[in-house]
Design a protein around this motif. Sequence first.
Motif, PDB file in Angstrom:
ATOM      1  N   UNK B 592      -0.084   7.247   6.705  1.00  0.00           N
ATOM      2  CA  UNK B 592       1.227   7.318   6.604  1.00  0.00           C
ATOM      3  C   UNK B 592       1.532   5.955   5.810  1.00  0.00           C
ATOM      4  N   UNK B 593       0.797   5.076   5.966  1.00  0.00           N
ATOM      5  CA  UNK B 593       0.926   3.606   5.204  1.00  0.00           C
ATOM      6  C   UNK B 593       0.944   3.924   3.782  1.00  0.00           C
ATOM      7  N   UNK B 594      -0.194   4.553   3.371  1.00  0.00           N
ATOM      8  CA  UNK B 594      -0.287   4.658   1.888  1.00  0.00           C
ATOM      9  C   UNK B 594       0.991   5.491   1.343  1.00  0.00           C
ATOM     10  N   UNK B 595       1.210   6.622   2.124  1.00  0.00           N
ATOM     11  CA  UNK B 595       2.216   7.533   1.624  1.00  0.00           C
ATOM     12  C   UNK B 595       3.465   6.723   1.362  1.00  0.00           C
ATOM     13  N   UNK B 596       3.679   5.615   2.224  1.00  0.00           N
ATOM     14  CA  UNK B 596       4.883   4.828   2.291  1.00  0.00           C
ATOM     15  C   UNK B 596       4.572   3.875   1.197  1.00  0.00           C
TER      16      UNK B 596
END
Lengths: 160, 671
Positions: B592-596
């Motif tokens: 999730x963090x990477x996508x964000x």
Amino acid sequence: MDKLGIVFALTGAVLAALMSGVGSAKGVGMGGEAAAGVITEDPSKFGKVLILQLLPGTQGIYGLLIAFITLSQIGVLGGDSNMSLAKGLLYLAACLPMAIVGYGSAIAQARASVASISVVAKKPEQFGKAMIFPAMVETYAILALLISILAITGIGGINI
Amino acid sequence: MAVLKMQRICICALKKDRKHILELLQRCGVIELNDVLQEDGVFRKTDVFAAVNGFEKNIALGKSALEILEVYSKEEKSKLSVLNGREEVPAQEYDEFQIRHDEMVHASKHVYDLEKKIAEGKAEILKQKTQIEVLSPWVTLDIPLLFKGTKETAAFIGVLPGEWTLERIYGQLADLDPVNVDIISTSVEQTCIFVLCTKEKESSVSDELRAAGFSYPSIAGSKSPAEMIRDLENHMAVTEKSIQEAMDEIRKYAARREEFKFFTDYETMRLEKYGVLSGLLQSNSVFVLTGYIPQEEAEGLAEKLNERFTLHIEFEDPDEEEDVPVKLKNNGFSAPLIGTVESFSLPGKNEVDPTMVMSLFYYVLFGLMLSDAGYGLIMTAGCGWALIRYKDRLEDSMRNALKMFLFCGISTVFWGVMFGSYFGDLVDIVSETFFGQKVTIPALWFLPINEPMRMLVFSMALGCIHLLTGLGMKLYQCYKQKDFKGMLYDVIFWDLLLISCILMLLSMEVFVNTVNLSFILPSSVSRVAGVVALISAAGITATNGRESKNPFKRFLKGLYALYGITGYLSDVISYSRLLALGLATGVICSVINKMAAMTAGIPLGAVVFTVIVVAGHALNIAINALGAYVHATRLQYVEFFGKFYEGGGRKFNPFGVHTKYYKFKETMKNG
């Protein structure tokens, strides 16, 4: 030929996400059908049947987990993606337990879930026990996940 | 941590106090009644069938009135109303309601009748609408549809199928002059006609028309169609008005919704009371009541009863063989998990209450599987807020659930800090993307994603502790049952075998290297452990089949029991799910963090970043909390309980108030 390593490694990562995902999608779908049937009779059981429906969904998450670890290990998400053919094949092999067991166990778990949903339909007070039956199946997905993780993290250190 | 000790209670009191005593007992809710006494010449049971029937009818009436009110005037509920428990009502209000009772029956019936009137009115309107539809093609005809002709003429009013022209109809009737045909209206399906002929030609005209498919209209009346439509429309308006009136009247009742709720609850309570009444033995002037009561409530109840009524109470300890109901009592830390134990099974005869020990492991295991400080904080804060905000209003079941997740949340925070996970690696990502400098909160212990093997070993070690605790519980249980043979054969031998196996593993170089341990036990330990393992294995083989008389069979059974060691192996491996689920949380967090983080470059990046992070983590917390909940429960039920706990107790089901909307409670010492 030397360039093929990364191809196989990526195939492994994709297979883990793909097969587990398909299995979980089928499984959660089966659960959803049964759960919807219960809701037509008694909408107050929504919370309980929803939990049972979601149980076969974890394989998809495990598949994603393996795929993600593999991707970051093989350098697709940034870094050096050069590797030997042998190493690529190793990654592919390491992903297979999750891919295959994930698919099979998601569907087997969904069957148990559907049966448990009908338990809840008739005897909602037995929810605690009904929840355990699908959870038993999940053990094998977890074991496969474990082997895949250990293998993938181990491959990085092998020098071939 | 205990199974409450039960006592048998027997109350003998005057019949004139019956109503008040029963109501008091119901509000206290501490006695489970069982009618063990037999009817005889003096004491008889009463037939309450008619009364019970009446209550059931009234409950149904009250419920349907409430449903109807909900349809016509929706009750406004806030999203958090689930946290707002039932309102407590003093006994006085309950007593006062008696006067209004009949009026409420009447009101419920009235609401029900109004609803019926509305339904009937709606059906009526539908009928009238269809009639108007049938009449509408005739609207230009200015004579009644029933008109059959005058003295000299005969008239035919009706329809021909399909579309007809005037010439075609005249052609059909060519030989029958004089005849007059008027087309009233025409459509693709039918043609409405008015035919007038002389009386003597009536039958031949009729035959010709019939040949063409003529039929009379399905509706008839002595007024002209236009007039009929007007009448129908007037009638419809009247019906609609009466429907509107009925609706308004129902809406007026909406202000009294609470009274209907109270009424339903009142009747529910009376129904339960009469269920008890049917089991009471009564003579002309006294009645006898028997049942079970937790010992700690006994004195308080006796005091309360003696204070208000003239009666005789007896307490006695139940016999050994009696099927005594089970009630668990635990402190605030463990009490939330009583429900989890209950849904497995309550402790059977002579079994200990496992709740306390289980709760400790439950919180630890749950926290390990979710293992994220951020998620734990959200859980803790949310549950804590609800517990404080709705302190006095929460229902017991809701309070327990909240408390359970509060403790689970605290444990999650602890493990999250240990493993350095704060919404995954959100801190790193945010600091790197938006401030250009990577800041990492270091793990207090280690990062499982980097050292999965270490985490695996830790999980299994924790599993061993959990399993050995289970065996310890069995030891305690055997001790309590004075089964000293069982203590040695079923527990101590197994303990020795397991511990010596672990010691042997720890002194093996292959094993120590595989799992990266920093120490190795000397080989002397291994030799001693090997001997102990052999002795205990021999002990298990010799004793675990002891219920068989045949020595050969006994030996085989013992061997089979020894084979159970594979069960322990799979039990320990089962704890690897702690690693798997912990990693699942962490890895999805970082996905999730990477996508964000990928959105950081685009315009409004920070906003998109926030949306992805909030939605993603909300989803992740839901999925992984569910997983942690299910698997923590499984580890307790299968691995832990499997070692010592059988269950089979019957739940204490007291005579009390089981209402939906209001609480009617007499405060007891422990109530």
